[in-house]
Structure formats: C-alpha cells, structure tokens
Motif scaffolding. Sequence first.
Motif, PDB file in Angstrom:
ATOM      1  N   TRP A 157       0.849  -1.198   0.000  1.00 27.91           N
ATOM      2  CA  TRP A 157       0.000   0.000   0.000  1.00 27.91           C
ATOM      3  C   TRP A 157       0.885   1.248   0.000  1.00 27.91           C
ATOM      4  O   TRP A 157       0.628   2.208  -0.745  1.00 27.91           O
ATOM      5  CB  TRP A 157      -0.925  -0.009   1.219  1.00 27.91           C
ATOM      6  N   VAL A 158       1.915   1.224   0.831  1.00 23.09           N
ATOM      7  CA  VAL A 158       2.842   2.365   0.911  1.00 23.09           C
ATOM      8  C   VAL A 158       3.480   2.613  -0.462  1.00 23.09           C
ATOM      9  O   VAL A 158       3.550   3.758  -0.931  1.00 23.09           O
ATOM     10  CB  VAL A 158       3.918   2.115   1.999  1.00 23.09           C
ATOM     11  N   GLN A 159       3.933   1.563  -1.115  1.00 22.03           N
ATOM     12  CA  GLN A 159       4.559   1.719  -2.435  1.00 22.03           C
ATOM     13  C   GLN A 159       3.611   2.385  -3.435  1.00 22.03           C
ATOM     14  O   GLN A 159       4.009   3.229  -4.229  1.00 22.03           O
ATOM     15  CB  GLN A 159       5.016   0.357  -2.979  1.00 22.03           C
ATOM     16  N   LYS A 160       2.333   1.990  -3.366  1.00 22.56           N
ATOM     17  CA  LYS A 160       1.365   2.502  -4.353  1.00 22.56           C
ATOM     18  C   LYS A 160       0.874   3.911  -4.038  1.00 22.56           C
ATOM     19  O   LYS A 160       0.479   4.649  -4.944  1.00 22.56           O
ATOM     20  CB  LYS A 160       0.149   1.569  -4.399  1.00 22.56           C
ATOM     21  N   ASN A 161       0.858   4.279  -2.752  1.00 23.31           N
ATOM     22  CA  ASN A 161       0.111   5.493  -2.364  1.00 23.31           C
ATOM     23  C   ASN A 161       0.899   6.594  -1.666  1.00 23.31           C
ATOM     24  O   ASN A 161       0.409   7.716  -1.569  1.00 23.31           O
ATOM     25  CB  ASN A 161      -1.046   5.096  -1.429  1.00 23.31           C
TER      26      ASN A 161
END
Length: 536
Positions: A167-171
């Motif tokens: 999630w961190v990578q995407k957002n």
Amino acid sequence: MERVEVCVRDGKLVGIVKKGIYGGRYVAFRGIPYAKPPIGELRFKDPVPPEPWSGSRDALKYGNVAVQIDVIQKSKIIGDEDCLYLNVFTTDIKSLKKRPVMVWIHGGGFFFGSGDSTLYGPDYIVKKDVVLVTLNYRLGVLGFLNLYDKVATGNQGLKDVILALHWVQKNISEFGGDSENVTIFGESAGGAIVHYLTLSPLSEGLFHKAISQSGTVTCPWALTELESCSTNKGFLLAKKLGKVTEDPKDVYEFLKMIDAKKLIETQKFLATEEERQQFLLIFTPTLDHESSNPVFPGDLTTLIHRGVKVPYLLGFTNCEGSVLLKSNFYGYITKEALSQVDSDFKLAIYPRVLTTLPKIPITLCQLRSLYFGDENISEKTVPNYINLLSDIFFFRGIMQAADIQMNNDNSGKTYLYQFSYGSETSLMKKILNTDFPGASHCEELCYLFYPDIIKELGLSVPAPDSEDYKMISRLTQMWTDFAKTGNPTPAITDLTPIKWTPLKPAGDVYDYLDIDVKPRMKTFRKGEQRWEWKNT
C-alpha cells in the motif's frame, strides 16, 4: 478543525491538521484500510487488498485495534477482527521534494499492541521532515494460526504487514513520501518482524533500510518450531473449546465459526504453568511451507545466514529483562516464584534455549553458577536473574544477528547500539511502573514517540530544557538521519557529537554506540561477554 484531502488508489481521504505536542503542526490521516476486513471466509487467510470506495472517506480517527487482551485491565478483551488499518503523518503533503518514509511495526509479543497513539504518537518523529506510517496487524491465533495444512498456513500477521508495505509503495507519494526511500522499524516482536521481512522474498523491494529494536528472528521467542497435533496450539485451542480431532480441516472449520473475542480469551489458557513461568509466547511466526505464497520458502536457517542486504540498525536496552520481573506488564516476581525457580532452575530457561544447551556446550548447573555463583535465587539475587533473562531473551539472539552481519560479505552496513539512558523521569518507567535501575525493555520508545496514554496517567511530556527532551531530540535525529541517508550520524552536531561507526567485517570486536547522556562508541570483545556462556 482544518481538513486536508488526498486521493489514493482506492478513493478520496479526508485528514485533519493537528497541533504538535511541542508546537508546530502536522497532518494526520488515520484509520486508512489497507486490506479487506479479515472476517468470515478471510479469517486465518492471507490478507487481500481493500475494495475501493466512492466519495470522500473520513480519515480522522484511528481504526479498530486487533482483538487482544487489554494489558492494563487484563480481564478485558478489546478490539475487532476488522483491524487492518494504517495511519499516515506528515508536516507537508504538498512538499516539492519527496520525503523519506518510516513505517513503524509495533511490538507486543505478537499478541497485543496497535499502531495508534496510545503509545506511538507521531509528534516527535514527524518534526524531522519524514513521512511516518504506523499500522495494525492481526494478533494471537487470528494472526498466527498454523495447522500445517493449506487451510491455515500461519504468518497471517506478517503478510498483513507486507500488504501494508505494498500500500505504501502505491500510495505514499500522494502524502509527499518517497516510495524509493522507505525504512521499516519496529521494537520487540516488531523488531523481529522487521528482521523477518529483510529475509523474506515476499517483501523484497518494498523497503530500503531496516531498524530492529530489542528483537530479531534469532531471539528464542520469535519462532515456533514445527508442532505435532498434541502440541500444536491451534489443535489445543479447538480441544479447549470442545472440538477434539487430528484433522486440520475440522479444526479450521470449527475455529472459523467461534467468536473472535472468545478465541483470544481462550488462547491465554493454553500455556501450562511451567510455560507461563518461562514467559512462553503462544502464537508466533512459524515455517509456512504449506502456503502457496510462503513468507519463508526453503530453510529458515539458510535465509538467516544470508544476512540483511539493506543498511541495518539494531540493538537493545541495557536492562531488557527487568520488564519481565519488575513491572506492571508481567507483574512483580514473588518470593514464592523465586523459590520455585531456585528449586527447579529449568523454569528460568526458555524451552528453545534448553534444547540448544548441549550444543554450546554448557550444563544447567554451570549456567546457574555463571549467573548466581553459590547464592540462592531470591529477592537478593533478582538483579542476577534479570541479567539471565536479558541474555536469554534478547542479548544472545541480537548479538547472533550482529555476528551474521559481520561475517557476511553481501550484508549492508550494520549499526549496533545499546540504549543505556536509565532516566528516573522516563515516561516508560512510569507507564510500566518499574523502579529497577537501567533502561528496561521498550524504555527507548518514549523518546521516539509521544505516548498519548500519559494523559490518562496524569503525566506530562518532558520540559524542553530537560535531559529527557534532549534524548527525544537525539534519538529521533539519529533514527531519521538513518532513514534519510543510511547513516545515523552523517554530521557531528551537539545532538550527535560522536560518529557512530558500523560493525567491521569479520572482526573480533563488536563496535557499538552506547546511547546515554553522553553517547560513546564502545566495543564488546568476542569471547568475553556474559551472554556468550563461555565462562564455565
């Protein structure tokens, strides 16, 4: 109340501007779902990404904590199965320059804790120009049930954290964060999870630096070995609740239907009296070879000995074990309990450590003599007992991880520390209600995070002219400098007056930073340390 909006992949979020405890402002987005609620058919299963939402979603309050026993009121069960939420904090979401990201993984023996501000308020770290992410993951049987069958393969809690990192990578760029400069950090069980993630192919590329505080995979409590039906805690839990079977599918179907709070309430009765005296953890990470997507493909020992390939910072407090005998967390050891350990010394040794003694080699009798000499185990020798527990539970395992780093050509730079600042005014001492000298397990946390719980206890944060405040500034500076650059002391300043040098490859000493009122570089000499169990 000033609101701030961002758009992430799943929809629009509305955050809130908060005033920092020492002034300044930051933006908080709380209770962001990073997975579908792990309920119904998803109980005991790998987490799956969340459903998108339409319109704006409030991110003003923290999400539910995982189901757990309240460690303050021990008879109370709190939390909800729907618990897979994370929180993002930053001082500026519109920053032109992307900021380093720090993802905090809480500790709690894999059975309690959360990423909310009860203990982990963002106020101190977020001032240092980083984006901070905190999160929840499933705990206890709900996060770590392994029936050694594809119906329940274990490590659900670890996979929760991995999905949060996806999630961190995407957002995270939407919050001004740099997805190419992510540091994972955690303490105790959280420190062990950090170490696990550095070894697992599932989390490769999701972070770039790592910090393990008071916990590594090599600590004896961090892994449960393969168990038979008669010792597997999942089968025993089903039996305790009325289902006796050796079929993992039956156990899975049965446990899937039991109320989550009932599961967590019952799991505490699985430990025998002897296991309780040895502080045994019931549900922890395990080998998950039955999974179609295992955290640990192949042999874990091989993975461990490959070493951590990213810049790595690890260490311990100088009096870890006092939390086990002299705090309101595990309680205060009684004369009767000390007498029992005196008559049966085996009770002082963690089961996994007992099995390794012949390989060291050292006998129980020699081990007892090493710590207690000719003295009885009594109130007088509690400090000796605390040393023994510090060594068993923390120092030996963490130093083994440091040793692997030193002997591995492909390892990233590794920085070792001992936190020795045993302040009498430490907030964590007051929260834990421990008066034992030295820095106990988790005592450094109140210098990294603002523990919101102090308001309930009628306490206040350190005054800006105090030594405690200086330690807050120093620790957050070194941790965030490491996150930014891979070096905890890139510049010599009043806060960081000494250069923290990494471990030297294949040496006979361990260089470490002793973090105290005056930080100093010191060395542990191989073969001369109490925890090496060689002075027999």
